[in-house]
Design a protein around this motif. Structure first.
Motif, PDB file in Angstrom:
ATOM      1  N   SER A  16     -17.278  38.430 -37.549  1.00  0.00           N
ATOM      2  CA  SER A  16     -17.188  39.127 -36.267  1.00  0.00           C
ATOM      3  C   SER A  16     -17.586  38.285 -35.067  1.00  0.00           C
ATOM      4  O   SER A  16     -17.319  38.675 -33.933  1.00  0.00           O
ATOM      5  N   TYR A  44     -17.417  41.595 -41.083  1.00  0.00           N
ATOM      6  CA  TYR A  44     -18.445  41.711 -40.049  1.00  0.00           C
ATOM      7  C   TYR A  44     -19.456  40.567 -40.113  1.00  0.00           C
ATOM      8  O   TYR A  44     -20.267  40.418 -39.207  1.00  0.00           O
ATOM      9  N   GLN A  69     -20.288  45.076 -35.284  1.00  0.00           N
ATOM     10  CA  GLN A  69     -19.074  45.598 -34.665  1.00  0.00           C
ATOM     11  C   GLN A  69     -19.292  45.846 -33.182  1.00  0.00           C
ATOM     12  O   GLN A  69     -18.429  45.522 -32.349  1.00  0.00           O
TER      13      GLN A  69
END
Length: 245
Positions: A16, A44, A69
């Protein structure tokens, strides 16, 4: 007069935060030029790239994913990109055939004019070359007439590998130096969203300054163009042109 289709870009990020460190300047620059840039985060980075969050204690994997996130979404908004998350796991990241088709469908939907992803080699992080290989294979599938017949296929968008953390060990040599001086403030603001990896803020600032110096050298010291920050990329395919200037 026929309306021209808007130009688009696709960024495939293993974790991420990868798209921010390595391609945040390219994203912001093209967004400022009117491109629609879309980011796919395959994972992530909840296990191997969230140490600061885990050290806080009382953390669960779902909470770490949520935090990562939120960070990535905030960064993408600053850079001017849309973003989605595949949640394929982390350390290890794994992809099956359905995931491959899912990414091919993203290619078809976006119809990218360029693609950015990881280097094809990285002995320090096996998730990165997996993301690169997945991206290349999905691109090929999205070009195939026999995949979901009747849908518009994609063309042959150039694929650029962004800079790995230790390029010398990854057989990565940049052949494109992108001037991101005009959007460095946006990239650094996006970098600061990545609170889970604050130790990398200064490192990627130094990388941008170094690539900026190299970019300036390659346009010529006598050039009036001011370049302070840059990003490096390695292209996977030959450039087709009628102009070598």
């Amino acid at each position: 007069m026929e309306k021209m289709a808007k130009k688009t870009g696709l960024v495939v990020s293993a974790h991420s935060a990868d798209f921010v460190w390595r391609a945040g300047g390219a994203i912001a620059l093209h967004a400022s030029q009117g491109y629609d840039v879309h980011v796919v985060c395959l994972s992530y980075g909840e296990r191997g790239e969230s140490a600061k969050l885990w050290r806080k204690g009382n953390m669960t994997e779902s909470l770490v994913k949520q935090k990562r996130q939120e960070e990535a979404e905030a960064a993408a908004e600053i850079l001017g990109a849309s973003i989605e998350f595949f949640d394929l796991g982390d350390y290890p990241l794994r992809a099956d055939k359905e995931t491959l088709f899912r990414l091919a469908d993203v290619f078809r939907a976006i119809q990218p004019h360029f693609v950015l992803t990881h280097s094809v080699m990285d002995p320090y992080n096996y998730d990165h070359p997996l993301a690169a290989n997945l991206t290349q294979e999905a691109r090929i599938i999205a070009q195939a007439e026999g995949y979901r017949p009747g849908e518009p296929i994609i063309g042959a968008p150039p694929v650029y590998c962004f800079e790995p953390h230790q390029p010398e060990q990854c057989n990565w040599k940049p052949d494109v130096l992108l001037d991101i001086t005009s959007v460095w403030d946006k990239k650094y603001a996006a970098i600061q969203c990545m609170a889970g990896q604050e130790h990398l803020w200064e490192y990627y600032t130094r990388v941008a300054l170094q690539r900026g110096v190299q970019a300036k050298r390659n346009v010529g010291i006598a050039s009036p163009k001011v370049i302070s920050h840059g990003e490096g990329y390695q292209s996977l395919f030959p450039r087709v042109t009628e102009d070598l200037s």
